[in-house]
Design a protein around this motif. Structure first.
Motif, mmCIF file in Angstrom:
data_model
loop_
_atom_site.group_PDB
_atom_site.id
_atom_site.type_symbol
_atom_site.label_atom_id
_atom_site.label_comp_id
_atom_site.label_asym_id
_atom_site.label_seq_id
_atom_site.Cartn_x
_atom_site.Cartn_y
_atom_site.Cartn_z
ATOM 1 N N ASP A 165 0.818 -1.212 0.000
ATOM 2 C CA ASP A 165 0.000 0.000 0.000
ATOM 3 C C ASP A 165 0.857 1.268 0.000
ATOM 4 N N SER A 166 1.957 1.261 0.755
ATOM 5 C CA SER A 166 2.774 2.464 0.857
ATOM 6 C C SER A 166 3.425 2.808 -0.483
ATOM 7 N N ALA A 167 3.961 1.802 -1.173
ATOM 8 C CA ALA A 167 4.590 2.050 -2.477
ATOM 9 C C ALA A 167 3.554 2.493 -3.499
ATOM 10 N N TRP A 168 2.401 1.863 -3.448
ATOM 11 C CA TRP A 168 1.326 2.221 -4.381
ATOM 12 C C TRP A 168 0.885 3.674 -4.157
ATOM 13 N N GLU A 169 0.817 4.064 -2.888
ATOM 14 C CA GLU A 169 0.442 5.438 -2.563
ATOM 15 C C GLU A 169 1.497 6.422 -3.068
ATOM 16 N N ASP A 170 2.785 6.057 -2.917
ATOM 17 C CA ASP A 170 3.865 6.900 -3.440
ATOM 18 C C ASP A 170 3.717 7.118 -4.941
ATOM 19 N N VAL A 171 3.516 6.038 -5.663
ATOM 20 C CA VAL A 171 3.443 6.102 -7.129
ATOM 21 C C VAL A 171 2.220 6.888 -7.566
ATOM 22 N N ARG A 172 1.091 6.635 -6.943
ATOM 23 C CA ARG A 172 -0.112 7.386 -7.303
ATOM 24 C C ARG A 172 0.065 8.878 -7.057
ATOM 25 N N GLY A 173 0.743 9.220 -5.959
ATOM 26 C CA GLY A 173 0.980 10.621 -5.662
ATOM 27 C C GLY A 173 1.858 11.288 -6.711
ATOM 28 N N LEU A 174 2.870 10.573 -7.186
ATOM 29 C CA LEU A 174 3.764 11.125 -8.206
ATOM 30 C C LEU A 174 3.073 11.270 -9.555
ATOM 31 N N LEU A 175 2.258 10.289 -9.907
ATOM 32 C CA LEU A 175 1.593 10.308 -11.211
ATOM 33 C C LEU A 175 0.462 11.329 -11.250
#
Length: 575
Positions: free
Chosen positions: A42-52
């Motif tokens: 979840d944490s990595a997915w949240e990071d990526v979504r925030g960047l995109l």
């Protein structure tokens, strides 16, 4: 005996024998709790979504998104790659193979230590090596804490006129010394420095884009094509194909049609495109939009090498200015950022990269004029070619064809470096010889005598000083086993070894081979090993060169043997 999947533990489970092992397990808690492969966190997915953010989730934007993650975290962790794969609905294998193909991405697997926050890339291509790049790299490795700063060798950065050069983060340090680097590290000076340049407002105030506006309302594309042909303009990325002829080829195919601009100026010794973009970017932009108008391109993909961060910033600013002024619609020009792969200078490899893939050259036919970006007809031009298209349309064909020397018509932008007094870009008649080029660059540097020269990048090999009367133009060097290419001229002196220069070139090709075809991938590696011997096995090297030239898929493997053959021919005493 076949496994009985209804009786999960096998036929003999009830006879007192041990349960059989297999994929299927019986009993609560003994099965697999999740799918195979890396798990989404979840944490990595949240990071990526925030960047995109709200960017479209398209597979062709994969490399752009990898840059976002690399820039934000300093590396690409396995968890972030897994999250990006999930977000783009791609397999982990697809994301991983692209990320590991490009030199500027740092992939960190589970359990591995991420690279330090700061990376220094020291250019070790020919001009920088002549200027002491190896000693510079060694001094930095001794003087910096490897836990804090990573020092890497890197291929040509397109700043050969200020060798030796390195990149500290995204800050290029020209005429680099350990003292300059230590000071920049202490000051945190790691960002690109954008030079003064002609902005949209400056260019428009001098009549810029008036030619484009006239053509869009009342122009005849075939008349413009004839003007380009009359000027004698040929592709200035190295191939030299008549520029105007491409338009008809692309127009002859049903749309939608696209345009791809090749700004991946990776041939060592070449820096002319950077020179023009850092000064007069809108001449290029107007030429680009005229060519796009001529082929009725639905969209333009502008592919720029990652080694030019200042240029990328200039292009980003000025594309926004063009959109604001209504010269183009928002999104009509898509700026794509390379990631450190010389092979993407080959047009079909560039198109693969634009599509978010590894930059591997395509087999031809079909040619990109028929099947290019996303399978559609695509016009490909180089930066300097488009610069001249704008000038020809504004000033007439004579701006090129009106200059003649040694029986050759036109002008060439020579990138000149090495043992000359004043390295730089020099606009000279296309019939100029190496002596003319050296004279324009202020003559030989103090204490150096002319020994040899590279006329058009490593692919063109080395010629001796005795061959000083050949016009450096298209078609004039082929009889001598060389070619002008991108007009990247590197001058060597009596202090330099021709065999060492050739080895430098082959090491570059070894690093930059995409690996798709065996003759190039293995041939470059074997050539480097053979060239390190005290005495060259000339027979074996010639046999290897023939195999590479005959069987390689693209120009990299086909041209890589040129330095070997020319040193054996012109400098036999060294090998």
């Amino acid at each position: 005996m076949a496994l009985d999947h209804d009786n999960k533990t096998g036929e003999n489970a009830g006879s007192g024998s041990a349960p059989r092992k297999g994929v299927w397990k019986s009993g609560k808690g003994k099965g697999r709790h999740h799918t195979k492969g890396r798990q989404l966190t979840d944490s990595a997915w949240e990071d990526v979504r925030g960047l995109l953010g709200d960017r479209p989730r398209r597979a062709d934007l994969l490399i752009e998104f990898l840059h976002l993650i690399q820039d934000a975290f300093g590396h690409l962790s396995a968890a972030h790659l897994r999250a990006l794969a999930e977000e783009l609905r791609l397999s982990m294998a697809e994301v991983f193979e692209v990320a590991t193909f490009y030199a500027h991405f740092d992939v960190v697997k589970e359990g591995e230590v991420p690279p330090p926050a700061l990376t220094i890339r020291v250019c070790d291509s020919l001009s920088c090596e002549l200027a002491g790049a190896q000693a510079l790299k060694a001094a930095l490795e001794d003087g910096l804490d490897p836990a804090e700063v990573r020092v890497l060798r890197a291929p040509c950065m397109g700043r050969c006129d200020t060798a030796p050069v390195l990149e500290l983060g995204h800050n290029h340090i020209d005429h680099a010394t350990p003292e300059k680097v230590m000071q920049a590290v202490a000051n945190g000076d790691t960002h690109a420095h954008v030079p003064d340049y002609e902005t949209y407002a400056d260019y428009a105030a001098e009549g810029g884009y008036e030619t484009l506006a006239t053509l869009r309302t009342e122009g005849d594309w075939e008349a413009v094509q004839d003007k380009i042909l009359d000027a004698g303009l040929r592709g200035l990325g190295g191939a030299g194909f008549p520029s105007g002829k491409k338009w008809g080829f692309v127009r002859g195919n049903a749309g939608p049609r696209y345009m791809a601009v090749n700004g991946d100026e990776g041939e060592p010794g070449t820096f002319k495109d950077r020179y023009y973009l850092e000064r007069v970017p809108h001449l290029f932009f107007e030429g680009m939009l005229i060519a796009a108008w001529a082929v009725e391109a639905d969209r333009i993909y502008l592919y720029m090498r990652d080694e030019y961060p200042a240029v990328l910033e200039i292009l980003t600013r000025e594309i926004a200015a063009l959109e604001k002024a209504g010269v183009v619609e928002a999104g009509y020009i898509e700026l794509r950022r390379g990631a450190g792969a010389y092979i993407c200078g080959e047009e079909s490899a560039m198109i693969e990269s634009i599509e978010g893939k590894r930059g591997i050259p395509r087999h031809r036919p079909p040619f990109v004029a028929q099947v290019g970006v996303f399978g559609q007809p695509t016009l490909v031009h180089n930066i300097e070619t488009l610069h001249w298209i704008a000038r020809i349309c504004r000033e007439g064909p004579q701006v090129l064809s009106g200059t003649e020397k040694n029986g050759r018509k036109g002008l060439r932008s020579y990138s000149v470096s090495g043992r000359v007094a004043q390295p730089g870009v020099y606009l000279l008649p296309a019939g100029s010889t190496i002596l003319d080029v050296i004279e324009a660059a202020g003559g030989m540097a103090a204490g150096h005598e002319f020994k040899a020269y590279q006329p058009g990048g490593p692919s063109s090999g080395l010629l001796p000083a005795s061959m000083d009367d050949i016009p450096l133009d298209f078609d004039t060097l082929q009889p001598h086993g060389s070619f002008i290419g991108s007009a990247a001229v590197v001058v060597l002196s009596q202090n330099d070894s021709a065999r060492d220069a050739a080895l430098n070139m082959l090491r570059f090709f070894e690093d930059e081979s995409c690996g798709q075809c065996t003759p190039c991938r293995v041939g470059c590696e074997k050539a480097v090993k053979l060239m390190q011997a005290d005495q060259w096995n000339t027979g074996l090297l010639e046999e290897l060169s023939t195999a590479m030239v005959d069987a390689s898929i693209c120009g990299l493997g086909q041209a890589a043997p040129n330095p070997i053959r020319m040193v054996m021919k012109h400098f036999p005493e060294e090998v």
